[in-house]
Design a protein around this motif. Sequence first.
Motif, PDB file in Angstrom:
ATOM      1  N   LEU A 117       0.922  -1.207  -0.035  1.00 48.65           N
ATOM      2  CA  LEU A 117      -0.001   0.007  -0.186  1.00 48.65           C
ATOM      3  C   LEU A 117       0.895   1.235   0.149  1.00 48.65           C
ATOM      4  O   LEU A 117       0.468   2.242  -0.500  1.00 48.65           O
ATOM      5  CB  LEU A 117      -1.065  -0.192   1.257  1.00 48.65           C
ATOM      6  N   SER A 118       1.885   1.338   0.686  1.00 51.47           N
ATOM      7  CA  SER A 118       2.670   2.573   0.596  1.00 51.47           C
ATOM      8  C   SER A 118       3.274   2.981  -0.563  1.00 51.47           C
ATOM      9  O   SER A 118       3.111   4.058  -0.889  1.00 51.47           O
ATOM     10  CB  SER A 118       4.261   2.037   1.549  1.00 51.47           C
ATOM     11  N   HIS A 119       3.746   1.899  -1.521  1.00 51.13           N
ATOM     12  CA  HIS A 119       3.805   2.449  -2.802  1.00 51.13           C
ATOM     13  C   HIS A 119       2.695   3.129  -3.484  1.00 51.13           C
ATOM     14  O   HIS A 119       3.115   4.044  -4.560  1.00 51.13           O
ATOM     15  CB  HIS A 119       4.498   1.174  -3.619  1.00 51.13           C
ATOM     16  N   ALA A 120       1.450   2.685  -3.559  1.00 54.75           N
ATOM     17  CA  ALA A 120       0.711   3.188  -4.000  1.00 54.75           C
ATOM     18  C   ALA A 120       0.119   4.675  -3.451  1.00 54.75           C
ATOM     19  O   ALA A 120      -0.021   5.409  -4.125  1.00 54.75           O
ATOM     20  CB  ALA A 120      -0.730   2.121  -3.860  1.00 54.75           C
ATOM     21  N   LEU A 121       0.385   4.805  -2.011  1.00 54.67           N
ATOM     22  CA  LEU A 121      -0.017   6.003  -1.593  1.00 54.67           C
ATOM     23  C   LEU A 121       0.949   6.802  -1.909  1.00 54.67           C
ATOM     24  O   LEU A 121       0.474   8.107  -2.219  1.00 54.67           O
ATOM     25  CB  LEU A 121      -0.102   5.937  -0.042  1.00 54.67           C
ATOM     26  N   ILE A 122       2.321   6.602  -1.979  1.00 58.28           N
ATOM     27  CA  ILE A 122       3.237   7.548  -2.469  1.00 58.28           C
ATOM     28  C   ILE A 122       3.235   8.075  -3.681  1.00 58.28           C
ATOM     29  O   ILE A 122       3.221   9.318  -4.273  1.00 58.28           O
ATOM     30  CB  ILE A 122       4.789   6.902  -2.277  1.00 58.28           C
TER      31      ILE A 122
END
Length: 308
Positions: A117-122
């Motif tokens: 999820l972190s990569h998508a949020l970034i």
Amino acid sequence: MSFVEYGDTIKDGDTAIVFLGHESMFPVKVQHGSVTQTKYGVIRHSTDLIGKKYGSKVTCSKGGWVFILHPTPELWTMNLPHRTQILYSTDISIITMMLELKPGSIVCESGTGSGSLSHALIRTVAPTGHLYTVEFHQQRAEKAREEFREHGVEHLVTVTNQDVCKNGFGVSNIADAVFLDIPSPWEAIGHAKSALKAEGGRICSFSPCIEQVQRTCLAMEESGFTEINTLEILLRVYNVRTVSLQIPDLGKAAEDNSSPGFDSNSPSHQGSSCANLQQGTVQFKSGVPLREVVGHTGYLTFATKSLL
């Protein structure tokens, strides 16, 4: 190479996706002098990868070929090394939409886990937004920092190793949205409220068990959150294929067979019947659900910080 900015050329140190076929791909770190083994043979980084364009068709040592793709958050979700259970694109897409994220948004997340999820949020908040992600496990936090640095997004994310339930996110009144994926999210609701902007914001909690959802909803209500609702997203994939069916005989053949002088045993009549049979087919596209589908992953509970 960056997960938020597309680059044309493969460079030394990049993370690339080796695509062998549908549901068959893996990430590789491009390094001068290194080689990667595949079922089609060896890929030599120095001659086969570095300097080539992303999307290129690369021939391996055994004569087979693969495609080298530029990494994206979606491809990374499908190929990342699992340190924890992860969120997939089905849930990630609804989270991004329901939290009303956009370029420039400030997001707080716990826990970091494998960084799916972190990569998508970034990617969503870039280039002017920021992600503050908290991970309880020290080794996972360090590995996340290393991956963000290798993927060219370290300037968009701050990784903190602490217990969010006790110490919060380390920021106050700056976040547009908060995401919780922890065993006891109800213990972090107060810290989430403190992290959100004074003028309001959105919160999402992911929990696999309905008992967790119940306690989280009660904590949200006690903390003054409004518009509390829980969703479960189930994805149904269809297999689209070409189907051939025979056009039904509505009596014309029977009338011909009953005509005077008709001999069904005659070779000429048998041949004409076969020809009519072959001509009387129609092809069309049909969609059928897969026999095995992904079932329950978790419940997504959303709420809005009240302005009162």
